[in-house]
Design a protein around this motif. Structure first.
Motif, PDB file in Angstrom:
ATOM      1  N   ALA A 116       0.850  -1.185   0.000  1.00  0.00           N
ATOM      2  CA  ALA A 116       0.000   0.000   0.000  1.00  0.00           C
ATOM      3  C   ALA A 116       0.883   1.230   0.000  1.00  0.00           C
ATOM      4  N   THR A 120      -1.621   3.443  -4.768  1.00  0.00           N
ATOM      5  CA  THR A 120      -2.808   2.598  -4.673  1.00  0.00           C
ATOM      6  C   THR A 120      -4.032   3.415  -4.317  1.00  0.00           C
ATOM      7  N   TYR A 132      -7.120   0.770   4.255  1.00  0.00           N
ATOM      8  CA  TYR A 132      -5.790   1.361   4.285  1.00  0.00           C
ATOM      9  C   TYR A 132      -5.851   2.779   3.726  1.00  0.00           C
TER      10      TYR A 132
END
Length: 280
Positions: A116, A120, A132
């Motif tokens: 991540a 992203t 996230y």
């Protein structure tokens, strides 16, 4: 959006001050799982692949006062989603709601779905049931996408929590299974349906939060609608100097995203968020 001084969720995992750490190899089977998750859920897994299954987490970060304020805002927004979805699950589904954990990071971190980082964008990982978020994405939204404001940021959180709701309802597993047998264009079309439904679910949250907490006004709603328009596939491709290519869309057009967000706001009903009926 009135949020200061309100309850903050305890389901926050703050990794912004973590030291760089290198995990163990995930193995062949694990790598295949990660690749599948990355393909079906649109998560960037290249950090895992490039490191041979090793994941490097973020360096220790110097947190500013703005960073801390964004974290508090996210914690309040997540708390609101917990209360709203607990009510909706009980009233509309006669079921209990299990909230997700939201991971705050700065720079890069690891997830059960792969690496991540800012590339992203915010995402939900169905494997570990965590959202996230690098809160610097909020700065990008305002400065580069023209989608500023507290409630625009809350919409981003609510959209990712919408994916968690889809996961609890079994929708993500079913659509992932279907996409395995589809052409890239058809698979993208299913992805659009999934994303637009998450927008609609975010709209349900907005309506219920307004009714329950009284912290949202008309200007907040317009912020969210503007954010939905600014992150439509056609607008993003056009702003990147490209001709919009519908077959490549994965999240829906600006008009679709705004329409489904508004549908959730107007109805407040999960049943109204059926993007899979073909009436996009």
């Amino acid at each position: 959006m009135e949020w200061r001084g309100r309850r903050q969720s305890q389901n926050i995992e703050d990794r912004r001050g973590s030291r760089a750490a290198r995990g163990g190899g995930i193995g062949v089977v694990g790598l295949l799982v990660v690749l599948a998750v990355g393909y079906f859920f649109g998560v960037d897994v290249t950090p895992l692949i490039e490191n041979g299954g090793q994941v490097t987490t973020s360096e220790p970060a110097d947190l500013t006062a703005a960073d801390q304020e964004r974290a508090e805002f996210v914690a309040v927004t997540l708390a609101d989603t917990e209360e709203v979805w607990a009510d909706v699950f009980r009233q509309q589904l006669n079921a209990s709601y299990a909230p997700p954990v939201l991971v705050l990071f700065k720079g890069a971190t690891a997830s059960a779905c792969g690496g991540a980082d800012m590339s992203t964008g915010p995402f939900y990982c169905p494997v570990d049931r965590k959202v996230y978020l690098d809160t610097d994405f909020f700065v990008l939204m305002e400065r580069q996408l023209g989608a500023g404001g507290d409630f625009a940021q809350a919409y981003v959180v609510a959209h990712e929590v919408g994916h968690h709701v889809q996961n609890l309802l079994g929708i993500l597993n079913e659509t992932a299974r279907l996409r395995q047998r589809m052409s890239p264009a058809d698979s993208n079309a299913v992805s659009v349906m999934v994303e637009l439904q998450a927008d609609c679910l975010a709209g349900i949250w907005a309506r219920k939060a307004s009714e329950k907490f009284g912290t949202i006004d008309r200007a907040d709603v317009e912020e969210a609608m503007n954010a939905a328009r600014q992150i439509g596939d056609d607008t993003l491709q056009r702003n990147a100097g490209r001709r919009p290519m519908p077959d490549s869309f994965t999240h829906g057009t600006s008009a679709q995203r705004a329409d489904w967000l508004l549908r959730g706001m107007k109805t407040g009903q999960i049943d109204a968020c059926d993007t899979f009926s073909g009436n996009l």
